[in-house]
Structure formats: C-alpha cells, structure tokens
Enzyme design. Structure first.
Site, PDB file in Angstrom:
ATOM      1  N   ASP A 128      -1.866  27.459  -4.041  1.00 56.00           N
ATOM      2  CA  ASP A 128      -2.342  26.082  -3.825  1.00 56.00           C
ATOM      3  C   ASP A 128      -2.710  25.486  -5.182  1.00 56.00           C
ATOM      4  O   ASP A 128      -3.306  26.172  -6.009  1.00 56.00           O
ATOM      5  CB  ASP A 128      -3.572  26.093  -2.900  1.00 56.00           C
ATOM      6  CG  ASP A 128      -3.782  24.768  -2.210  1.00 56.00           C
ATOM      7  OD1 ASP A 128      -3.767  24.737  -0.966  1.00 56.00           O
ATOM      8  OD2 ASP A 128      -3.963  23.736  -2.914  1.00 56.00           O
ATOM      9  N   TYR A 187       7.688   9.245   2.485  1.00 57.60           N
ATOM     10  CA  TYR A 187       7.187  10.519   3.029  1.00 57.60           C
ATOM     11  C   TYR A 187       8.145  11.038   4.094  1.00 57.60           C
ATOM     12  O   TYR A 187       8.582  12.195   4.061  1.00 57.60           O
ATOM     13  CB  TYR A 187       5.778  10.302   3.592  1.00 57.60           C
ATOM     14  CG  TYR A 187       5.157  11.543   4.183  1.00 57.60           C
ATOM     15  CD1 TYR A 187       5.093  12.731   3.459  1.00 57.60           C
ATOM     16  CD2 TYR A 187       4.621  11.523   5.470  1.00 57.60           C
ATOM     17  CE1 TYR A 187       4.516  13.865   4.005  1.00 57.60           C
ATOM     18  CE2 TYR A 187       4.035  12.660   6.014  1.00 57.60           C
ATOM     19  CZ  TYR A 187       3.987  13.822   5.276  1.00 57.60           C
ATOM     20  OH  TYR A 187       3.414  14.946   5.819  1.00 57.60           O
TER      21      TYR A 187
END
Ligand code: UDP
Length: 321
Positions: A31, A149
């Site tokens: 991450d 997106y």
C-alpha cells in the site's frame, strides 16, 4: 495459502486481511498509503503471518518479489472516490491502468490467480436497473473527468479478460457497489462516512443535488465474504461478478436516517453538483446491483442492512474521538 493484497491498508483491503489471517492464511499487503492508512492494519502487525510493504504498485521490482512469494493476488489498489478522481484525473488513470497492467504481467509469469476489483461505476449512466454483469456501459463524454474512473476500470477488465482468454491466466473480476463500514474515510467524498462525521460534529449535512438519487450500500464484511467465496471457487475464473446489496436508499433519506441515529442537530443542506464537484458534473440517479450471478455460484446473500451499517460507522467514529 499465501495471498497478496494490493491496497491492503485501505478500507476494504484491511478488512480482507483480517479475515484471511483469521482463516490461517498468510497475508502480504502492499500500500502506498495514498488513501489507505497504517491505522487500518496496526492491530495486525504483530501477527507473524502478516507482512506489509509500504510502496506503490507501480514499483515493478518490489511487486515482482511479492507476486513471486504468493499463491494468489487480490488487486484492490486503485485511485478511488469520486471527489479524488475529479480533482486528480491523471493519477486516477495512471494508477488504475498502469498498476493493473503490472499486476497482470507479473501474475502471468507463474499463472497465479488474480482477483481484480472493478466498480459499479462501469455501468455509468445506464438507467436499466438492476445492473446485470453483461449490460452495456453508458458513459459520458471524455471532457467530464468523472468518467475517467469508469473507463480506466473498464480497461482493467478488458485487460484481465484478455489475459484469461489469450494466456489462460486465472482471473476473476468483481464489480463493487458502494461498499461501506468502519474505517472508510469521508476524505475522498464517500457519502456515508461524510454524513456520519458531519452529524457527529454538528456540521451541516451536505446532500448533493436534490437528494433523490439513490444508492445500494453493502457492508464491507459482506463484501469480503463474497470476495473470498469467489476467489476460492474454480468456476468463477474468467468471469465478472457484481458484489453488493440490492436494497436502495435515496441520499436524502440516508441523511435523515443518519441525523436521527446520531441524535444530531445538524441541518441538512442541498448543494448543487456544480458546486460540489465541477461544472457540468453528471451523477447517476440509481445504482442497484443484480446479484443473481454471485448468488447462484456461491450462495451469497448480504447479511447486514443499512441501519446496522450506519450504527457500526457511528460507533467507529465515536471510538476515535
Ligand atoms: N453525496 C452527497 N454528499 C456528500 C457526498 C456524496 O450527497 O457529501 C452523494 C453523491 O453526489 C452521490 C452519492 O452521494 O449521489 C454517493 O456518493 P459517493 O461518492 O459515496 O459514491 P458514488 O456512488 O458517487 O460513487
């Protein structure tokens, strides 16, 4: 099993990591903390079966090593949140397309199974609800950044399916519908944590548009159960599945319910979309998943409904103050 979760310190990734560890799997997360947070996984750090790497999935050499160590990959890392997407479209497109390309290329070397997280946003403005997996995508023009997106995620889906067809890479695509629950932040525009925080702080509750638009919210733990069920089912490979809850609530009703449940004196205000996002912003009126396909394959049923979801999010934010 050794499982790599990209975006593992994020809202959904951290819940998934927790359940996999509970099931005795070994979990590796990567991450970059762009929207995720160490706070989400801090309680897992002492578990010897939990390994974390703070880096971007765009770092090929780091990713190569992680993919090599694992049996399968759940690819959740992405630029998410409509507000974030409208504000940083370059990062959205690059992270979502390039990141997925890297994951698929590396997984393909030893044919490791990949679960690709996509989004209900790919259905776009379609008014044919509930959305079935093979429905048409109805997107707006490229001049409206919101649609970047959906397009970037659609490319991810095309690419994953291409790897499956051409190279026999085992992939499963999941389209997530408005997933909510504890640890989700309102910072990137998500409505439910935003309203709960506004209500708890006595701030105005900001309904965008006229509030008549509706969403179907699903609880993160239901979503995690669905993800694991699909990841483990051999017949899910090469397919696309909706994951969500098919009950609908309007945003206005959500604001009222949250106000009531928090006992807040916050005023509910209506803000035009142009002001909330960008000029000419296009929203979708309804977004409901058809969950027949996942129900048939793994017997998935959402268990937690909106009232209980709101309670859990209220508890979460109260425990943090
Ligand atoms: N929304 C709102 N107030 C907020 C944030 C969002 O009214 O402070 C609305 C938003 O315009 C949309 C719905 O809530 O109609 C869900 O927004 P979210 O960003 O959570 O998810 P989306 O379904 O748009 O991806």
């Amino acid at each position: 099993m050794k499982i790599l979760i990209t975006g593992g310190a994020g809202f959904i990734g951290s819940h998934l990591a927790e359940v996999l560890l509970h099931n005795n799997d070994e979990v590796f997360i990567i991450d970059d903390l762009s929207t995720g947070s160490i706070d989400n996984v801090i309680h897992l750090k002492d578990n010897p079966r939990f390994h974390y790497t703070i880096d971007t999935i765009k770092n090929q050499s780091v990713m190569a090593e992680l993919v090599d160590q694992c049996d399968s990959i759940v690819h959740l890392a992405a630029a998410v949140g409509v507000k974030l997407i409208v504000e940083s479209p370059v990062n959205t497109i690059e992270t979502n397309i390039y990141g997925t390309e890297i994951v698929l290329q590396l997984a393909n070397k030893k044919k490791k199974k990949v679960i690709i997280a996509s989004t209900s946003e790919v259905y776009g403005k379609s008014e044919t609800v509930p959305f079935q997996e093979d429905a048409d995508m109805v997107l707006g023009p490229t001049t409206k950044s919101r649609w970047s997106y959906a397009c970037s995620k659609a490319i991810d889906e095309f690419l994953a399916l291409a790897y499956y067809k051409e190279k026999k890479l085992p992939v499963v695509i999941v389209r997530l519908f408005n997933t909510v629950g504890p640890r989700q932040t309102g910072r990137y525009g998500m409505v439910l944590p935003t309203f709960v925080q506004q209500a708890l702080l006595g701030q105005q509750i900001t309904v965008y548009g006229n509030g008549k638009q509706s969403r179907s919210f699903s609880f993160v733990k239901d979503v995690v159960r669905a993800l694991i069920g699909l990841a483990n089912h051999p017949d899910a490979v090469g397919q696309v599945f909706n994951i969500g809850n098919d009950k609908e609530i309007t945003i206005e009703a959500l604001a009222r319910l949250i106000k009531k449940k928090t006992g807040s004196s916050s005023e509910i205000v209506y803000i035009p979309y142009d002001q909330a996002y960008e000029e000419g912003f296009e929203d979708m009126l309804r977004r409901v998943p058809d969950i027949t396909k996942i129900r048939r394959l793994i017997g998935f049923e959402p268990r937690i409904e909106i009232e209980e979801i709101i309670d859990s999010v209220i508890d979460y934010y109260k425990s943090r103050t």
